[in-house]
Design a protein around this motif. Structure first.
Motif, PDB file in Angstrom:
ATOM      1  N   VAL A  56      -0.251  -4.788  -5.269  1.00 29.60           N
ATOM      2  CA  VAL A  56      -1.659  -4.547  -4.968  1.00 29.60           C
ATOM      3  C   VAL A  56      -1.877  -4.943  -3.506  1.00 29.60           C
ATOM      4  N   PHE A  57      -2.480  -4.046  -2.733  1.00 27.30           N
ATOM      5  CA  PHE A  57      -2.704  -4.309  -1.309  1.00 27.30           C
ATOM      6  C   PHE A  57      -3.872  -3.467  -0.811  1.00 27.30           C
ATOM      7  N   GLU A  58      -4.385  -3.863   0.337  1.00 26.83           N
ATOM      8  CA  GLU A  58      -5.496  -3.141   0.948  1.00 26.83           C
ATOM      9  C   GLU A  58      -4.960  -2.247   2.054  1.00 26.83           C
ATOM     10  N   LEU A  59      -5.493  -1.031   2.122  1.00 24.97           N
ATOM     11  CA  LEU A  59      -5.070  -0.060   3.123  1.00 24.97           C
ATOM     12  C   LEU A  59      -6.305   0.528   3.783  1.00 24.97           C
ATOM     13  N   LEU A  60      -6.308   0.568   5.104  1.00 19.73           N
ATOM     14  CA  LEU A  60      -7.410   1.202   5.830  1.00 19.73           C
ATOM     15  C   LEU A  60      -7.163   2.703   5.869  1.00 19.73           C
ATOM     16  N   VAL A  61      -8.078   3.451   5.282  1.00 19.75           N
ATOM     17  CA  VAL A  61      -7.982   4.909   5.272  1.00 19.75           C
ATOM     18  C   VAL A  61      -9.259   5.454   5.892  1.00 19.75           C
ATOM     19  N   GLU A  62      -9.097   6.168   6.998  1.00 21.56           N
ATOM     20  CA  GLU A  62     -10.230   6.718   7.737  1.00 21.56           C
ATOM     21  C   GLU A  62     -11.255   5.627   8.053  1.00 21.56           C
ATOM     22  N   GLY A  63     -10.738   4.446   8.435  1.00 23.40           N
ATOM     23  CA  GLY A  63     -11.588   3.333   8.841  1.00 23.40           C
ATOM     24  C   GLY A  63     -12.210   2.539   7.707  1.00 23.40           C
ATOM     25  N   VAL A  86      11.966  -7.030  -0.159  1.00 22.42           N
ATOM     26  CA  VAL A  86      12.093  -6.285  -1.404  1.00 22.42           C
ATOM     27  C   VAL A  86      11.665  -4.844  -1.170  1.00 22.42           C
ATOM     28  N   GLY A  87      12.553  -3.923  -1.494  1.00 22.73           N
ATOM     29  CA  GLY A  87      12.243  -2.495  -1.401  1.00 22.73           C
ATOM     30  C   GLY A  87      11.874  -1.969  -2.775  1.00 22.73           C
ATOM     31  N   PHE A  88      10.804  -1.195  -2.819  1.00 20.05           N
ATOM     32  CA  PHE A  88      10.316  -0.642  -4.085  1.00 20.05           C
ATOM     33  C   PHE A  88      10.280   0.876  -4.039  1.00 20.05           C
ATOM     34  N   ALA A  89      10.577   1.488  -5.162  1.00 19.82           N
ATOM     35  CA  ALA A  89      10.327   2.912  -5.361  1.00 19.82           C
ATOM     36  C   ALA A  89       9.070   3.011  -6.219  1.00 19.82           C
ATOM     37  N   PHE A  90       8.179   3.931  -5.863  1.00 22.30           N
ATOM     38  CA  PHE A  90       6.959   4.106  -6.638  1.00 22.30           C
ATOM     39  C   PHE A  90       7.228   4.845  -7.935  1.00 22.30           C
ATOM     40  N   GLY A  91       6.464   4.458  -8.955  1.00 24.46           N
ATOM     41  CA  GLY A  91       6.389   5.241 -10.174  1.00 24.46           C
ATOM     42  C   GLY A  91       5.327   6.309  -9.931  1.00 24.46           C
ATOM     43  N   THR A  92       4.751   6.815 -10.983  1.00 22.67           N
ATOM     44  CA  THR A  92       3.681   7.802 -10.842  1.00 22.67           C
ATOM     45  C   THR A  92       2.450   7.116 -10.267  1.00 22.67           C
ATOM     46  N   LEU A  93       1.941   7.659  -9.172  1.00 25.51           N
ATOM     47  CA  LEU A  93       0.754   7.097  -8.523  1.00 25.51           C
ATOM     48  C   LEU A  93      -0.488   7.863  -8.942  1.00 25.51           C
ATOM     49  N   ALA A  94      -1.609   7.151  -9.034  1.00 20.39           N
ATOM     50  CA  ALA A  94      -2.888   7.807  -9.288  1.00 20.39           C
ATOM     51  C   ALA A  94      -3.163   8.761  -8.126  1.00 20.39           C
ATOM     52  N   PRO A  95      -3.808   9.891  -8.378  1.00 21.42           N
ATOM     53  CA  PRO A  95      -4.056  10.866  -7.308  1.00 21.42           C
ATOM     54  C   PRO A  95      -4.762  10.271  -6.089  1.00 21.42           C
ATOM     55  N   GLU A  96      -5.715   9.362  -6.307  1.00 15.86           N
ATOM     56  CA  GLU A  96      -6.431   8.778  -5.164  1.00 15.86           C
ATOM     57  C   GLU A  96      -5.535   7.833  -4.353  1.00 15.86           C
ATOM     58  N   VAL A  97      -4.593   7.176  -5.020  1.00 15.36           N
ATOM     59  CA  VAL A  97      -3.646   6.298  -4.323  1.00 15.36           C
ATOM     60  C   VAL A  97      -2.680   7.153  -3.501  1.00 15.36           C
ATOM     61  N   ASN A  98      -2.177   8.210  -4.124  1.00 11.42           N
ATOM     62  CA  ASN A  98      -1.274   9.127  -3.436  1.00 11.42           C
ATOM     63  C   ASN A  98      -1.949   9.721  -2.202  1.00 11.42           C
ATOM     64  N   ALA A  99      -3.209  10.127  -2.328  1.00 11.24           N
ATOM     65  CA  ALA A  99      -3.956  10.713  -1.208  1.00 11.24           C
ATOM     66  C   ALA A  99      -4.171   9.688  -0.093  1.00 11.24           C
ATOM     67  N   ALA A 100      -4.495   8.442  -0.450  1.00 13.53           N
ATOM     68  CA  ALA A 100      -4.723   7.394   0.543  1.00 13.53           C
ATOM     69  C   ALA A 100      -3.438   7.126   1.338  1.00 13.53           C
ATOM     70  N   ILE A 101      -2.308   7.053   0.640  1.00  5.59           N
ATOM     71  CA  ILE A 101      -1.038   6.808   1.319  1.00  5.59           C
ATOM     72  C   ILE A 101      -0.697   7.986   2.244  1.00  5.59           C
ATOM     73  N   ALA A 102      -0.911   9.197   1.773  1.00 10.81           N
ATOM     74  CA  ALA A 102      -0.625  10.389   2.596  1.00 10.81           C
ATOM     75  C   ALA A 102      -1.467  10.378   3.872  1.00 10.81           C
ATOM     76  N   LYS A 103      -2.744  10.026   3.759  1.00  7.44           N
ATOM     77  CA  LYS A 103      -3.620   9.964   4.941  1.00  7.44           C
ATOM     78  C   LYS A 103      -3.152   8.883   5.901  1.00  7.44           C
ATOM     79  N   TYR A 104      -2.751   7.736   5.375  1.00 10.80           N
ATOM     80  CA  TYR A 104      -2.282   6.629   6.222  1.00 10.80           C
ATOM     81  C   TYR A 104      -1.029   7.052   6.995  1.00 10.80           C
ATOM     82  N   ILE A 105      -0.105   7.687   6.328  1.00  5.97           N
ATOM     83  CA  ILE A 105       1.159   8.076   6.959  1.00  5.97           C
ATOM     84  C   ILE A 105       0.923   9.114   8.060  1.00  5.97           C
ATOM     85  N   ARG A 106      -0.032   9.998   7.869  1.00  2.00           N
ATOM     86  CA  ARG A 106      -0.315  11.054   8.856  1.00  2.00           C
ATOM     87  C   ARG A 106      -1.012  10.530  10.102  1.00  2.00           C
ATOM     88  N   THR A 107      -1.637   9.328  10.031  1.00  6.38           N
ATOM     89  CA  THR A 107      -2.378   8.833  11.199  1.00  6.38           C
ATOM     90  C   THR A 107      -1.488   8.125  12.176  1.00  6.38           C
TER      91      THR A 107
END
Length: 107
Positions: A56-63, A86-107
């Motif tokens: 569980v962590f906080e991520l800034l997405v679009e400010g 520790v390296g982790f592989a994700f299991g199935t992510l909720a759509p909103e979590v997946n979208a937040a991570i995708a936005k973060y990576i693109r910025t």
């Protein structure tokens, strides 16, 4: 030297996190990097490869801060300095979590 099993790009992310390995007490951690397929954290506690849990962590997405909960499986755990990386592989992510991570990576 091991083979890097990452899939996709990772972006540096340094923030506080809570690591909750199945059957264990929650432990404080610090994120290291984040990608669509997984993430890495540093922590004082050793975890075994193959264990499941949540990060569980906080991520800034679009400010705006978003609290994300990701189901994970331990891919590797290496003692480095005075802590474990520790390296982790994700299991199935909720759509909103997946979208937040995708936005973060693109910025």
């Amino acid at each position: 030297m091991g083979i890097d099993q990452r899939q996709g790009v990772r972006k540096i992310l340094r923030t506080k996190a809570m690591l909750v390995i199945d059957g264990a007490a929650p432990a404080l951690a610090r994120t290291f990097d984040l990608g669509q397929g997984g993430m890495a954290v540093t922590t004082e506690k050793k975890v075994e490869v193959g264990q499941g849990g949540q990060v569980v962590f906080e991520l800034l997405v679009e400010g705006k801060p978003q609290l994300l909960t990701c189901r994970v499986k331990v891919a590797h755990c290496i003692f480095s300095g005075d802590e474990f990386k520790v390296g982790f592989a994700f299991g199935t992510l909720a759509p909103e979590v997946n979208a937040a991570i995708a936005k973060y990576i693109r910025t």
